[in-house]
Design an enzyme around this catalytic site. Structure first.
Site, PDB file in Angstrom:
ATOM      1  N   CYS A   2       1.317  -1.294  -0.010  1.00  0.00           N
ATOM      2  CA  CYS A   2      -0.005   0.162  -0.395  1.00  0.00           C
ATOM      3  C   CYS A   2       0.902   1.296   0.175  1.00  0.00           C
ATOM      4  O   CYS A   2       2.306   0.983   0.789  1.00  0.00           O
ATOM      5  CB  CYS A   2      -0.638  -0.546   1.280  1.00  0.00           C
ATOM      6  SG  CYS A   2      -1.693  -1.206   1.146  1.00  0.00           S
ATOM      7  N   ARG A  27       4.901   0.253  -6.483  1.00  0.00           N
ATOM      8  CA  ARG A  27       4.925  -1.044  -4.859  1.00  0.00           C
ATOM      9  C   ARG A  27       3.769  -2.360  -4.924  1.00  0.00           C
ATOM     10  O   ARG A  27       4.252  -2.688  -4.312  1.00  0.00           O
ATOM     11  CB  ARG A  27       4.661   0.227  -4.000  1.00  0.00           C
ATOM     12  CG  ARG A  27       5.917   1.022  -3.666  1.00  0.00           C
ATOM     13  CD  ARG A  27       4.995   2.617  -2.813  1.00  0.00           C
ATOM     14  NE  ARG A  27       4.646   1.529  -0.800  1.00  0.00           N
ATOM     15  CZ  ARG A  27       5.941   1.850  -0.159  1.00  0.00           C
ATOM     16  NH1 ARG A  27       6.344   1.630  -0.227  1.00  0.00           N
ATOM     17  NH2 ARG A  27       5.031   1.192   1.202  1.00  0.00           N
ATOM     18  N   TRP A  74      -2.922  -2.194  -1.332  1.00  0.00           N
ATOM     19  CA  TRP A  74      -2.829  -4.003  -1.958  1.00  0.00           C
ATOM     20  C   TRP A  74      -3.330  -5.167  -1.189  1.00  0.00           C
ATOM     21  O   TRP A  74      -2.705  -5.214   0.305  1.00  0.00           O
ATOM     22  CB  TRP A  74      -1.078  -4.331  -1.647  1.00  0.00           C
ATOM     23  CG  TRP A  74      -0.273  -5.781  -2.794  1.00  0.00           C
ATOM     24  CD1 TRP A  74      -0.490  -6.125  -3.699  1.00  0.00           C
ATOM     25  CD2 TRP A  74       0.240  -6.514  -1.255  1.00  0.00           C
ATOM     26  NE1 TRP A  74      -0.004  -7.082  -3.776  1.00  0.00           N
ATOM     27  CE2 TRP A  74       0.259  -7.183  -2.211  1.00  0.00           C
ATOM     28  CE3 TRP A  74       0.912  -6.890  -0.657  1.00  0.00           C
ATOM     29  CZ2 TRP A  74       1.354  -8.503  -2.224  1.00  0.00           C
ATOM     30  CZ3 TRP A  74       1.419  -7.960   0.403  1.00  0.00           C
ATOM     31  CH2 TRP A  74       1.408  -8.969  -0.525  1.00  0.00           C
ATOM     32  N   ASN A 100      -1.431   1.725   6.190  1.00  0.00           N
ATOM     33  CA  ASN A 100      -1.022   0.494   5.252  1.00  0.00           C
ATOM     34  C   ASN A 100      -0.378   0.021   6.923  1.00  0.00           C
ATOM     35  O   ASN A 100      -0.595   0.497   8.028  1.00  0.00           O
ATOM     36  CB  ASN A 100       0.523   1.304   5.454  1.00  0.00           C
ATOM     37  CG  ASN A 100       0.066   2.014   3.781  1.00  0.00           C
ATOM     38  OD1 ASN A 100      -0.477   1.937   2.406  1.00  0.00           O
ATOM     39  ND2 ASN A 100       1.197   2.462   3.431  1.00  0.00           N
ATOM     40  N   GLY A 101      -0.526  -1.291   6.650  1.00  0.00           N
ATOM     41  CA  GLY A 101      -0.456  -2.803   8.470  1.00  0.00           C
ATOM     42  C   GLY A 101      -1.696  -3.440   8.156  1.00  0.00           C
ATOM     43  O   GLY A 101      -2.357  -3.543   7.141  1.00  0.00           O
ATOM     44  N   GLU A 481      18.278 -17.724  -7.057  1.00  0.00           N
ATOM     45  CA  GLU A 481      18.211 -16.321  -7.671  1.00  0.00           C
ATOM     46  C   GLU A 481      17.818 -16.145  -8.946  1.00  0.00           C
ATOM     47  O   GLU A 481      16.672 -15.608  -9.151  1.00  0.00           O
ATOM     48  CB  GLU A 481      19.458 -15.676  -7.410  1.00  0.00           C
ATOM     49  CG  GLU A 481      19.104 -14.147  -7.974  1.00  0.00           C
ATOM     50  CD  GLU A 481      17.944 -13.602  -7.736  1.00  0.00           C
ATOM     51  OE1 GLU A 481      17.177 -14.505  -6.311  1.00  0.00           O
ATOM     52  OE2 GLU A 481      17.477 -12.450  -7.918  1.00  0.00           O
ATOM     53  N   LYS A 485      13.945 -15.330 -10.982  1.00  0.00           N
ATOM     54  CA  LYS A 485      13.926 -13.959 -11.600  1.00  0.00           C
ATOM     55  C   LYS A 485      12.523 -14.804 -12.549  1.00  0.00           C
ATOM     56  O   LYS A 485      12.286 -14.164 -12.513  1.00  0.00           O
ATOM     57  CB  LYS A 485      15.212 -12.802 -11.994  1.00  0.00           C
ATOM     58  CG  LYS A 485      15.766 -12.787 -11.284  1.00  0.00           C
ATOM     59  CD  LYS A 485      15.881 -11.585 -10.508  1.00  0.00           C
ATOM     60  CE  LYS A 485      14.942 -10.713  -9.598  1.00  0.00           C
ATOM     61  NZ  LYS A 485      15.268 -11.853  -7.952  1.00  0.00           N
ATOM     62  N   GLU A 488       8.809 -15.007 -10.616  1.00  0.00           N
ATOM     63  CA  GLU A 488       8.346 -13.966 -10.362  1.00  0.00           C
ATOM     64  C   GLU A 488       7.894 -12.995 -11.392  1.00  0.00           C
ATOM     65  O   GLU A 488       6.479 -12.191 -11.284  1.00  0.00           O
ATOM     66  CB  GLU A 488       9.274 -13.118  -9.219  1.00  0.00           C
ATOM     67  CG  GLU A 488       9.900 -11.787  -9.506  1.00  0.00           C
ATOM     68  CD  GLU A 488      10.760 -11.980  -8.326  1.00  0.00           C
ATOM     69  OE1 GLU A 488      10.259 -11.216  -7.808  1.00  0.00           O
ATOM     70  OE2 GLU A 488      12.049 -11.885  -8.151  1.00  0.00           O
ATOM     71  N   HIS A 504      19.123 -36.884  -6.833  1.00  0.00           N
ATOM     72  CA  HIS A 504      17.810 -37.737  -6.094  1.00  0.00           C
ATOM     73  C   HIS A 504      17.139 -37.109  -6.102  1.00  0.00           C
ATOM     74  O   HIS A 504      16.267 -36.281  -4.907  1.00  0.00           O
ATOM     75  CB  HIS A 504      18.782 -37.038  -4.626  1.00  0.00           C
ATOM     76  CG  HIS A 504      20.195 -37.414  -4.173  1.00  0.00           C
ATOM     77  ND1 HIS A 504      20.486 -38.219  -3.441  1.00  0.00           N
ATOM     78  CD2 HIS A 504      21.570 -36.482  -4.220  1.00  0.00           C
ATOM     79  CE1 HIS A 504      21.987 -38.111  -3.753  1.00  0.00           C
ATOM     80  NE2 HIS A 504      22.777 -36.978  -4.367  1.00  0.00           N
ATOM     81  N   LYS A 603       6.747  -5.099  -3.999  1.00  0.00           N
ATOM     82  CA  LYS A 603       8.209  -4.749  -4.309  1.00  0.00           C
ATOM     83  C   LYS A 603       8.413  -4.586  -2.574  1.00  0.00           C
ATOM     84  O   LYS A 603       9.934  -4.960  -2.076  1.00  0.00           O
ATOM     85  CB  LYS A 603       8.630  -2.932  -4.262  1.00  0.00           C
ATOM     86  CG  LYS A 603       9.530  -2.628  -4.526  1.00  0.00           C
ATOM     87  CD  LYS A 603      10.659  -3.671  -5.416  1.00  0.00           C
ATOM     88  CE  LYS A 603      12.441  -3.227  -5.140  1.00  0.00           C
ATOM     89  NZ  LYS A 603      12.969  -4.698  -5.394  1.00  0.00           N
TER      90      LYS A 603
HETATM   91  C1  AGP Z   1      13.425 -10.124  -5.063  1.00  0.00           C
HETATM   92  O1  AGP Z   1      13.248 -10.442  -6.705  1.00  0.00           O
HETATM   93  C2  AGP Z   1      11.559 -10.042  -4.718  1.00  0.00           C
HETATM   94  N1  AGP Z   1      11.437  -9.091  -5.278  1.00  0.00           N
HETATM   95  C3  AGP Z   1      11.303 -10.710  -2.950  1.00  0.00           C
HETATM   96  O2  AGP Z   1      12.340 -12.043  -3.574  1.00  0.00           O
HETATM   97  C4  AGP Z   1      12.292  -9.671  -2.416  1.00  0.00           C
HETATM   98  O3  AGP Z   1      14.199  -9.551  -2.536  1.00  0.00           O
HETATM   99  C5  AGP Z   1      12.289  -9.857  -1.087  1.00  0.00           C
HETATM  100  O4  AGP Z   1      11.181  -9.622  -0.847  1.00  0.00           O
HETATM  101  C6  AGP Z   1      13.228  -9.126   0.177  1.00  0.00           C
HETATM  102  O5  AGP Z   1      12.596  -8.056   0.039  1.00  0.00           O
HETATM  103  P1  AGP Z   1      13.558  -6.643   1.036  1.00  0.00           P
HETATM  104  O6  AGP Z   1      15.131  -6.946   0.137  1.00  0.00           O
HETATM  105  O7  AGP Z   1      13.071  -5.696   0.714  1.00  0.00           O
HETATM  106  O8  AGP Z   1      13.410  -6.983   2.221  1.00  0.00           O
END
Ligand code: AGP
Length: 608
Positions: A2, A27, A74, A100-101, A481, A485, A488, A504, A603
């Protein structure tokens, strides 16, 4: 996540608020709304979907005023729709709240308020706040807000306006970021500096448990007991063009291509090549305290957790200190072993991830020193840790983290040098690593100059349904990683594994429809990975290989190769991850997807 924007001053608030919301689009959100004191009362406009939908609602039924609040939502409680969009108002239409929260005791509060005759129209936890403030609104708005918030359990960043107060916003925070923007005879409230940077660079960050009363004349900050709190003003140096796309189609691609610069900035002034040593000014730890650290806990989420795994290998291999890398969401709820000689390294791009913040607080409660590796200056983690190393990656707008990841790995390498050169690492080895680090920006640029090679590979595999990413040692976290990528932003299922683990179980998946990405630079485990490549080829798998040298033994086995420069083993992740970022980006764009704001993602995950 949010987003909140508020304005009180002499200008028309509508366009300022809508513009501010647009700066927060990155965001992630699913609805938006605005509330205004038009001089005769409160008006609200809300819309499901993008801010352009809210803009259409406002243009269709204009709303005027110089005091207003706005919100991008959100969804956490209640479906994403107009009714559940913020602002929420009370029964008398006197109060409007954006939040927010998460209000954890909202159900109990809702029951009590309903018994008192309050009528609820939404499924949200936030609406409880509007009725709670109404219930307490006997004297001033700020008193009513404080009384209400003292009944609330959970987290909040809120902004409140009322029809009775023609030029007042009351803002408060606990567990969700909020700041005041200081203009010339006008003031702003925002959950993120990007929302108001076009209007002012002077900001006041609120801390948990603080309430601000903001009018045209200025602002007063107090705690929830109405005790005044003195606050400093910070100046934001980021420029808006840093936040714009800079000529790229997406923020994500801009940020991938920023990495030579962001890696340079992460190292700037922190490497002493001659001594093979690092200088980290913000650690706030004495020489003796540094000597006493005999165990390190790294805690983070998502991509930041992946960089933590690399840091663990770096520090254990070179500084010989035991390191545990923990998912923050797991660490915070288990009974971890933390000692007064523990250092808890908290990695977070946003500095606002709820699980990571909670894990840091838990480590502090148990006596550990905390060190934040954070990108956003002034974020909650950065302000609550005992010391920190800012990533200096600049604003990362794309939801998929790229430059922050490589800057995190740089920060961890600098931290490793800090410890290792006080223990067994020789100056020669330190110098070798320092020089290799200084070569990285140019090497990353060499990779980026050949991005089109990765686009060609992406074209071949854009319709695949599953991917496997395999690596060993320092490149196993890179496999994780690379898979994240792709998942997501392209919504293709992908898994990362230690290369040897394929035997395995996952090897059962291998056939001609399963692209397997090998991260196989010529490091100490290359020969072992080469054997795994042969195992995949023997089962008809398609092999994409990121490697650093021509390898006769693999001739004819690799279907698609992307060559990277050579470096020391521990720094290969900085180079091997870049082709994987590009692969994910190109596949997602070829699938016509919203790369910067992937579905369901935010984000900064500021809720559990
Ligand atoms: C990474 O591409 C993602 N968007 C997500 O995993 C992100 O790394 C995770 O939410 C942690 O965010 P931060 O580094 O702002 O704490």
């Amino acid at each position: 996540m949010c987003g909140i924007v508020g304005y009180v001053g002499g200008r028309g608030a509508t366009s300022l608020l809508i513009e501010g919301l647009k700066r927060l689009e990155y965001r992630g959100y699913d609805s938006a709304g605005i509330a205004m004191n038009n001089g005769n009362g409160l008006e609200t406009r809300k819309a499901k979907g993008k801010i352009s939908m809210l803009e259409a609602a406002v243009n269709g039924n204009p709303i005027h005023g110089t005091v207003g609040i706005a919100h991008t939502r959100w969804a956490t409680h209640g479906a994403p729709n107009e009714c559940n969009a913020h602002p929420h108002i009370d029964c008398t239409k006197t109060i409007a709240v954006v939040h927010n929260g998460i209000i954890e005791n909202y159900s109990a509060l809702r029951t009590v308020l309903k018994e008192k005759g309050h009528v609820f129209v939404s499924e949200t936890d936030t609406e409880v706040l509007a009725h709670l403030i109404e219930e307490n609104f006997e004297t001033t708005l700020e008193d009513a807000v404080m009384d209400a918030l003292n009944l609330v359990e959970g987290t909040f960043g809120i902004a409140v306006v009322s029809s009775r107060d023609k030029d007042k916003i009351v803002a408060a925070r606990k567990g969700s970021p909020l700041l005041i923007g200081v203009g010339d005879g006008e003031y702003f409230v925002a959950s993120d500096v990007a929302a108001i940077l076009a209007q002012t660079r002077e900001v006041v960050y609120l801390d948990d448990g603080e309430v601000a009363v903001i009018t045209r004349e200025g602002y007063q900050v107090s705690d929830l007991g109405a005790r005044p709190v003195r606050k400093g003003v910070s100046r934001i140096e980021w420029d808006l063009d840093q936040i714009e796309k800079g000529g790229f189609d997406h923020f994500m691609m801009k940020e991938i291509f920023e990495q030579p610069n962001s890696i340079t900035n992460a190292m700037r002034g922190r490497i002493v090549v001659e001594d093979g040593y690092s200088k980290l000014g913000g650690m706030n730890i004495t020489r003796d305290e540094l000597e006493k650290i005999d165990n390190i806990i790294i805690t983070a989420c998502g991509t930041s957790w992946h960089s933590g795994l690399i840091g663990e290998l770096m520090i254990e291999e070179n500084a010989r200190i035991p390191v545990e890398t923990e998912y923050a969401s797991e660490f915070r709820y288990r009974n971890p072993i933390v000692t007064p000689n523990s250092l808890c390294v908290v990695i977070s791009q946003s500095g606002e991830t709820a699980d990571t913040l909670a894990a840091m607080r838990e480590a502090k409660r148990r006596g550990a020193r905390t060190l934040g590796l954070v990108n956003v200056v002034g974020s909650t983690i950065a302000r609550e840790d005992d010391g920190g190393v800012y990533l200096h990656a600049g604003p990362e707008i794309g939801v998929a983290s790229t430059k922050a990841f490589t800057s995190q790995v740089i920060g961890l390498a600098l931290l490793m040098l800090k410890f290792a050169r006080r223990r067994d690492m020789s100056v020669a080895r330190g110098r070798e690593i320092a020089m290799a680090m200084e070569a990285l920006p140019a090497q990353v640029q060499q990779i980026l100059d050949r991005a089109k090679e990765m686009e060609m590979i992406a074209e071949k595999f854009k319709d695949a349904q599953n991917f496997l990413y395999l690596g060993r040692g320092y490149n196993f976290p890179v496999a994780l990683e690379g898979a994240l990528k792709l998942k997501e932003i392209s919504y293709i299922h992908a898994e990362g594994y230690p290369a040897a683990e394929m035997k395995h179980g996952p090897i059962a998946l291998i056939d001609e429809n399963m692209p397997v990405v090998f991260i196989a630079p010529h490091d100490s485990v290359f020969d072992k990975v080469a054997s795994n490549i042969q195992e995949v080829k023997a089962r008809g798998g398609k092999v994409i290989c990121v490697t650093s040298r021509e390898e006769p033994a693999l001739k004819g086995l690799i279907d698609y190769e992307f060559r990277i420069p050579e470096t020391v083993d521990m720094l290969y992740p900085i180079l091997t991850v870049v082709p994987l970022q590009l692969l994910a980006y190109y596949i997602a764009t070829k699938r016509g997807l919203d790369v910067d704001q992937p579905r369901n993602l935010a984000k900064s995950v500021t809720v559990e």
